[in-house]
Design a protein around this motif. Structure first.
Motif, short mmCIF file in Angstrom:
data_model
loop_
_atom_site.label_atom_id
_atom_site.label_comp_id
_atom_site.label_asym_id
_atom_site.label_seq_id
_atom_site.Cartn_x
_atom_site.Cartn_y
_atom_site.Cartn_z
N TYR A 169 -7.76 -12.60 -6.41
CA TYR A 169 -7.76 -11.79 -7.64
C TYR A 169 -8.23 -12.60 -8.83
O TYR A 169 -7.75 -13.70 -9.09
CB TYR A 169 -6.34 -11.25 -7.88
CG TYR A 169 -6.24 -10.23 -8.99
CD1 TYR A 169 -7.02 -9.08 -8.96
CD2 TYR A 169 -5.38 -10.42 -10.07
CE1 TYR A 169 -6.94 -8.13 -9.97
CE2 TYR A 169 -5.28 -9.48 -11.08
CZ TYR A 169 -6.07 -8.34 -11.03
OH TYR A 169 -5.99 -7.40 -12.04
N ARG B 291 -16.83 -2.66 -16.64
CA ARG B 291 -15.50 -3.28 -16.59
C ARG B 291 -14.83 -2.89 -15.28
O ARG B 291 -14.82 -1.71 -14.91
CB ARG B 291 -14.64 -2.83 -17.77
CG ARG B 291 -15.22 -3.22 -19.13
CD ARG B 291 -14.29 -2.84 -20.25
NE ARG B 291 -13.04 -3.59 -20.22
CZ ARG B 291 -12.05 -3.41 -21.08
NH1 ARG B 291 -12.16 -2.50 -22.04
NH2 ARG B 291 -10.95 -4.13 -21.00
N GLY C 253 -8.62 -10.86 -11.94
CA GLY C 253 -8.25 -10.09 -13.13
C GLY C 253 -6.98 -10.61 -13.76
O GLY C 253 -6.55 -11.74 -13.54
N ASP C 254 -6.36 -9.76 -14.58
CA ASP C 254 -5.09 -10.13 -15.23
C ASP C 254 -4.13 -8.94 -15.15
O ASP C 254 -4.42 -7.93 -14.50
CB ASP C 254 -5.32 -10.55 -16.68
CG ASP C 254 -6.04 -9.49 -17.50
OD1 ASP C 254 -5.85 -8.29 -17.22
OD2 ASP C 254 -6.80 -9.85 -18.42
N SER D 177 -16.58 -0.65 -11.02
CA SER D 177 -16.51 -0.82 -12.47
C SER D 177 -16.84 0.48 -13.18
O SER D 177 -17.51 1.37 -12.64
CB SER D 177 -17.47 -1.92 -12.93
OG SER D 177 -18.82 -1.57 -12.62
N GLY E 73 -9.19 -4.53 -12.53
CA GLY E 73 -9.08 -5.89 -13.04
C GLY E 73 -8.20 -6.05 -14.26
O GLY E 73 -8.24 -7.09 -14.91
N ASN F 285 -14.02 -3.98 -6.66
CA ASN F 285 -14.77 -4.39 -7.85
C ASN F 285 -15.51 -3.22 -8.49
O ASN F 285 -16.42 -3.44 -9.30
CB ASN F 285 -15.75 -5.51 -7.50
CG ASN F 285 -15.05 -6.82 -7.21
OD1 ASN F 285 -14.08 -7.16 -7.86
ND2 ASN F 285 -15.52 -7.55 -6.21
N ASP G 137 -6.58 2.44 -16.38
CA ASP G 137 -6.97 1.54 -15.29
C ASP G 137 -5.92 1.66 -14.18
O ASP G 137 -4.94 2.41 -14.33
CB ASP G 137 -7.10 0.10 -15.79
CG ASP G 137 -5.73 -0.50 -16.12
OD1 ASP G 137 -4.95 0.17 -16.83
OD2 ASP G 137 -5.45 -1.62 -15.67
N ALA H 197 -12.94 -7.91 -10.15
CA ALA H 197 -11.49 -8.00 -10.01
C ALA H 197 -11.12 -8.98 -8.90
O ALA H 197 -10.10 -9.68 -8.99
CB ALA H 197 -10.90 -6.62 -9.71
N THR I 56 -9.24 -7.78 -18.03
CA THR I 56 -10.12 -8.94 -17.92
C THR I 56 -11.50 -8.65 -18.51
O THR I 56 -12.05 -7.56 -18.32
CB THR I 56 -10.28 -9.37 -16.45
OG1 THR I 56 -11.19 -10.47 -16.39
CG2 THR I 56 -10.84 -8.24 -15.59
#
Length: 286
Positions: A146, A127, A148-149, A123, A131, A121, A166, A139, A134
């Motif tokens: 999970y 953000r 996220g996307d 960030s 993740g 997680n 990312d 995440a 998202t």
């Protein structure tokens, strides 16, 4: 004769004024009419510089994402190494025969799992770097599921280059049905209730470590690409600034010399005109 002389003196005086303005501003071009061609070139250079500056800022942001991913994955690799050591300890004959010792190891594995979820997680600018795209703040939840996307965060770093900044969670932590968090949970469970399952867990840790190492390699290669493109953009900006200076800026010694000559010529013209065109009685009678 008087009209022509005054017109020439006015031209001389205008040139004087132009040189004084250039000297005070330090610029050859203060308006488009000074040099239409030069003005077009200067505007194009400024437009190119603005674009390159934006690419450089994009690269800065991209390197921020990749730096955070690099730090998180290095820590994850260290923790997986520790997990491997704990599995090997659980497999040793002395430890395997002691439920109390295995429980102590299992507790440490539980802590490693929690720490790995925290790393997942990590960030950047609020953000999660693993993740996807998202809008959420994590995440993975506390159970290692999970959140996220599959979206990607890209940054344009040149006119024809876009880099993903990312990092895919699945590529480094494993698929959702068998990720590293469930593996660590299984290791803790086997330490407590099924020591014979630790052999399979050891192979799982090795696989997880390979994923993390591959992720680190990918992050490093992307970081190098972004860094090199940023340096290229910055070097190009320096070149454009030099070219812009050639178009816009005055040559100071040359301009000072021209102004001195122009002032001398103007004074000489005034003196010559005063001698050549002198008022007479006829001028007054007219």
């Amino acid at each position: 004769m008087a009209s022509n002389t005054l017109a020439n003196l006015q031209i001389n005086l205008s040139r004087n004024q132009q040189l004084q303005e250039q000297l005070s501003s330090g610029k050859l071009l203060t308006k488009a009419s000074d040099s239409p061609g030069g003005a077009v070139i200067a505007m194009q250079h400024r437009s190119d510089m603005a674009t390159l500056d934006q690419y450089s800022r994009n690269a800065d942001d991209g390197m921020g994402w990749l730096n955070m991913a690099d730090t998180a994955l290095k820590s994850a690799s260290t923790q997986l190494n520790r997990a491997r050591e704990l599995v090997l300890t659980g497999l040793s004959s002395g430890t395997a025969s002691s439920p109390e010792a295995r429980e102590a190891i299992a507790l440490e594995v539980d802590n490693l799992r929690e720490s790995m979820i925290n790393l997942s997680n990590t960030s950047y600018l609020d953000r999660p770097i693993f993740g996807g795209s998202t809008p959420g703040s994590v995440a993975y939840d506390k159970d290692g599921v999970y959140q996220g996307d599959d979206g990607k965060i890209n940054r344009s770093i040149s006119g024809n280059a876009t880099v993903r900044v990312d990092t895919s969670a699945e590529s480094v932590f494993g698929p959702e049905t068998g990720n590293v968090f469930s593996l660590l949970g299984q290791i803790a469970e086997d330490l407590r209730r099924n020591p014979s399952g630790l052999n399979a867990d050891l192979a799982g840790v090795d696989t997880a470590q390979k994923r993390v190492q591959a992720g680190l390699s990918g992050v490093g290669s992307r970081y190098n690409q972004v860094s090199e493109m940023q340096q290229t953009a910055q070097n190009r900006v320096l070149d454009l600034k030099a070219q812009l200076s050639d178009v816009e800026d005055i040559d100071l010694p040359k301009t000072i010399t021209e102004l001195a000559l122009q002032q001398t010529a103007y004074q000489a013209a005034l003196a010559a005109t005063a001698k050549v065109i002198q008022p007479s009685l006829v001028d007054f009678l007219r």
